[in-house]
Design an enzyme around this catalytic site. Structure first.
Site, PDB file in Angstrom:
ATOM      1  N   GLY A   1      -7.213  12.147   7.015  1.00 51.33           N
ATOM      2  CA  GLY A   1      -7.947  11.101   6.305  1.00 51.33           C
ATOM      3  C   GLY A   1      -7.865  11.281   4.796  1.00 51.33           C
ATOM      4  O   GLY A   1      -7.722  10.322   4.035  1.00 51.33           O
TER       5      GLY A   1
ATOM      6  N   ARG B   1      -2.716  11.730  13.974  1.00 46.32           N
ATOM      7  CA  ARG B   1      -3.897  11.874  13.117  1.00 46.32           C
ATOM      8  C   ARG B   1      -4.442  13.280  13.251  1.00 46.32           C
ATOM      9  O   ARG B   1      -4.568  13.813  14.359  1.00 46.32           O
ATOM     10  CB  ARG B   1      -4.963  10.848  13.525  1.00 46.32           C
ATOM     11  CG  ARG B   1      -6.350  11.174  13.022  1.00 46.32           C
ATOM     12  CD  ARG B   1      -7.305  10.020  13.097  1.00 46.32           C
ATOM     13  NE  ARG B   1      -8.682  10.479  13.163  1.00 46.32           N
ATOM     14  CZ  ARG B   1      -9.354  11.088  12.175  1.00 46.32           C
ATOM     15  NH1 ARG B   1      -8.757  11.332  11.024  1.00 46.32           N
ATOM     16  NH2 ARG B   1     -10.598  11.472  12.338  1.00 46.32           N
TER      17      ARG B   1
ATOM     18  N   THR C   1     -11.470  15.521  11.392  1.00 48.68           N
ATOM     19  CA  THR C   1     -12.657  16.206  11.887  1.00 48.68           C
ATOM     20  C   THR C   1     -13.490  15.230  12.725  1.00 48.68           C
ATOM     21  O   THR C   1     -13.330  14.015  12.626  1.00 48.68           O
ATOM     22  CB  THR C   1     -13.525  16.747  10.739  1.00 48.68           C
ATOM     23  OG1 THR C   1     -13.846  15.660   9.874  1.00 48.68           O
ATOM     24  CG2 THR C   1     -12.813  17.831   9.977  1.00 48.68           C
TER      25      THR C   1
ATOM     26  N   ASP D   1     -19.009  19.434  13.123  1.00 52.19           N
ATOM     27  CA  ASP D   1     -20.470  19.454  13.262  1.00 52.19           C
ATOM     28  C   ASP D   1     -20.828  19.031  14.678  1.00 52.19           C
ATOM     29  O   ASP D   1     -20.001  18.460  15.386  1.00 52.19           O
ATOM     30  CB  ASP D   1     -21.128  18.508  12.233  1.00 52.19           C
ATOM     31  CG  ASP D   1     -20.544  17.112  12.279  1.00 52.19           C
ATOM     32  OD1 ASP D   1     -19.489  16.876  11.672  1.00 52.19           O
ATOM     33  OD2 ASP D   1     -21.124  16.259  12.974  1.00 52.19           O
TER      34      ASP D   1
ATOM     35  N   ARG E   1      -2.844   3.771  -4.864  1.00 51.51           N
ATOM     36  CA  ARG E   1      -4.272   4.025  -4.582  1.00 51.51           C
ATOM     37  C   ARG E   1      -4.583   5.509  -4.371  1.00 51.51           C
ATOM     38  O   ARG E   1      -5.537   5.857  -3.654  1.00 51.51           O
ATOM     39  CB  ARG E   1      -4.742   3.244  -3.340  1.00 51.51           C
ATOM     40  CG  ARG E   1      -4.815   1.769  -3.592  1.00 51.51           C
ATOM     41  CD  ARG E   1      -5.199   1.013  -2.352  1.00 51.51           C
ATOM     42  NE  ARG E   1      -5.179  -0.413  -2.662  1.00 51.51           N
ATOM     43  CZ  ARG E   1      -6.253  -1.191  -2.684  1.00 51.51           C
ATOM     44  NH1 ARG E   1      -7.433  -0.709  -2.391  1.00 51.51           N
ATOM     45  NH2 ARG E   1      -6.148  -2.456  -2.980  1.00 51.51           N
TER      46      ARG E   1
ATOM     47  N   HIS F   1       0.796  -1.237   0.000  1.00 51.54           N
ATOM     48  CA  HIS F   1       0.000   0.000   0.000  1.00 51.54           C
ATOM     49  C   HIS F   1       0.823   1.278   0.000  1.00 51.54           C
ATOM     50  O   HIS F   1       0.262   2.362  -0.171  1.00 51.54           O
ATOM     51  CB  HIS F   1      -0.939   0.008   1.218  1.00 51.54           C
ATOM     52  CG  HIS F   1      -1.695  -1.277   1.362  1.00 51.54           C
ATOM     53  ND1 HIS F   1      -1.293  -2.287   2.202  1.00 51.54           N
ATOM     54  CD2 HIS F   1      -2.811  -1.708   0.732  1.00 51.54           C
ATOM     55  CE1 HIS F   1      -2.136  -3.303   2.093  1.00 51.54           C
ATOM     56  NE2 HIS F   1      -3.065  -2.983   1.213  1.00 51.54           N
TER      57      HIS F   1
ATOM     58  N   MET G   1     -13.709   8.278  13.297  1.00 50.85           N
ATOM     59  CA  MET G   1     -13.779   6.902  12.824  1.00 50.85           C
ATOM     60  C   MET G   1     -12.453   6.127  12.773  1.00 50.85           C
ATOM     61  O   MET G   1     -12.443   4.999  12.274  1.00 50.85           O
ATOM     62  CB  MET G   1     -14.429   6.876  11.425  1.00 50.85           C
ATOM     63  CG  MET G   1     -15.812   7.493  11.410  1.00 50.85           C
ATOM     64  SD  MET G   1     -16.669   7.341   9.841  1.00 50.85           S
ATOM     65  CE  MET G   1     -17.126   5.628   9.874  1.00 50.85           C
ATOM     66  N   GLU G   2     -11.361   6.699  13.258  1.00 47.30           N
ATOM     67  CA  GLU G   2     -10.060   6.046  13.022  1.00 47.30           C
ATOM     68  C   GLU G   2      -9.153   5.851  14.233  1.00 47.30           C
ATOM     69  O   GLU G   2      -8.235   5.010  14.193  1.00 47.30           O
ATOM     70  CB  GLU G   2      -9.248   6.853  11.981  1.00 47.30           C
ATOM     71  CG  GLU G   2      -9.803   6.865  10.580  1.00 47.30           C
ATOM     72  CD  GLU G   2     -10.930   7.883  10.386  1.00 47.30           C
ATOM     73  OE1 GLU G   2     -11.031   8.820  11.208  1.00 47.30           O
ATOM     74  OE2 GLU G   2     -11.710   7.723   9.437  1.00 47.30           O
TER      75      GLU G   2
ATOM     76  N   ARG H   1      -5.703  16.564   1.469  1.00 46.00           N
ATOM     77  CA  ARG H   1      -5.272  17.371   2.620  1.00 46.00           C
ATOM     78  C   ARG H   1      -3.772  17.201   2.831  1.00 46.00           C
ATOM     79  O   ARG H   1      -3.076  18.149   3.194  1.00 46.00           O
ATOM     80  CB  ARG H   1      -6.012  16.942   3.887  1.00 46.00           C
ATOM     81  CG  ARG H   1      -7.374  17.555   4.047  1.00 46.00           C
ATOM     82  CD  ARG H   1      -7.246  18.890   4.801  1.00 46.00           C
ATOM     83  NE  ARG H   1      -8.396  19.742   4.560  1.00 46.00           N
ATOM     84  CZ  ARG H   1      -9.564  19.635   5.158  1.00 46.00           C
ATOM     85  NH1 ARG H   1      -9.761  18.690   6.037  1.00 46.00           N
ATOM     86  NH2 ARG H   1     -10.532  20.471   4.886  1.00 46.00           N
TER      87      ARG H   1
END
Ligand code: HPA
Length: 239
Positions: A26, A93, A96, A211, A49, A10, A187-188, A30
């Site tokens: 992510g 990391r 958001t 948000d 990728r 990867h 999420m990570e 960015r």
């Protein structure tokens, strides 16, 4: 560290092309934005990728930046390869998150001291109980100082790494994670923190609140860019 496995499936970088400190947004674009606007002497080390990765200098210190994609499995792959095959020691990391507590406002910064999760990722280390995913205290204390120096509005605490962005039960205000003091959802980080622990590396998750699950308020693209810049400057100070 097993350098014999590089390039990996990867990451196309060769030996020594990735710095020991790496920022992990992510979104791969960015990563390119950070390299283009904040780093000098930049070389690109990955395009596999389209998960763009760059190494450059910040205030004379080497630093890399690469996208991770979304979710624990994607973060899990990239952070594992960076730690075990490229010798990365500090993985930060930058992303958001959605606020889950009333004191956390849009545009605030959250440092994820711990990461709860709905993901099965951490269970696959097959430990005989529940593992606490925690950040590096050293990275956290330096990042908090950088935020203080800039007068930023920030929180330090627990976050939730969810497997579902479109969770049918959110917002479950007052009855769920928020009741346990969990500040925000992303999420990570649980994958990053558990991989870093397993690989003997340091990790930290720095989030800007895009948000609020409580008020429904969301930042505009322009506001996200501005708060993203503050977060990134804090992260770059860790290089
Ligand atoms: N859920 C998960 N991840 C997120 C959210 C959210 O509401 N907002 C920003 N990242």
């Amino acid at each position: 560290m097993s350098e014999s496995k590089i390039p990996t499936p990867h990451i196309g970088a060769g030996k020594g092309e990735i710095a020991q400190t790496i920022l992990l947004p992510g979104d791969p674009l960015r990563a390119k934005y950070i390299a283009d606007n904040f780093l000098t002497d930049v070389t690109q080390f990955n395009a596999t990728r389209n998960m763009l990765g760059f190494t450059g200098q910040y205030k004379g210190r080497p630093v890399s930046v690469m996208g991770t994609g979304m979710g624990c499995p994607s973060m899990g792959i990239y952070s594992y390869e960076l730690i075990h095959f490229y010798g990365c020691k500090n993985l930060i990391r930058i992303g958001t998150a959605g606020a889950m507590r009333p004191e956390v406002k849009v545009r605030d910064i959250v440092f994820g001291m711990g990461a709860c999760t709905t993901s099965n990722y951490v269970k696959q280390f097959r430990l005989p109980g529940d593992y606490s995913c925690v950040c590096s205290y050293e990275l956290l204390s330096r990042a908090v100082k950088a935020a203080e120096d800039r007068g930023l509005s920030y929180h330090v605490g627990n976050i939730l790494s969810s497997d579902m962005f479109y969770d049918p039960d959110i917002p479950a205000v007052g009855t769920s994670w928020d009741r346990m003091g969990v500040l925000a959802v992303e999420m990570e980080s649980a994958a990053l923190y558990s991989n870093a622990a397993y690989g003997g590396a340091n990790a930290l998750c720095i989030l800007t609140i895009s948000d609020s699950l409580i008020t429904g308020e969301a930042t505009t693209a322009q506001e996200r860019q501005t708060s993203f810049t503050s977060m990134m400057e804090v992260a770059l100070e860790l290089a």
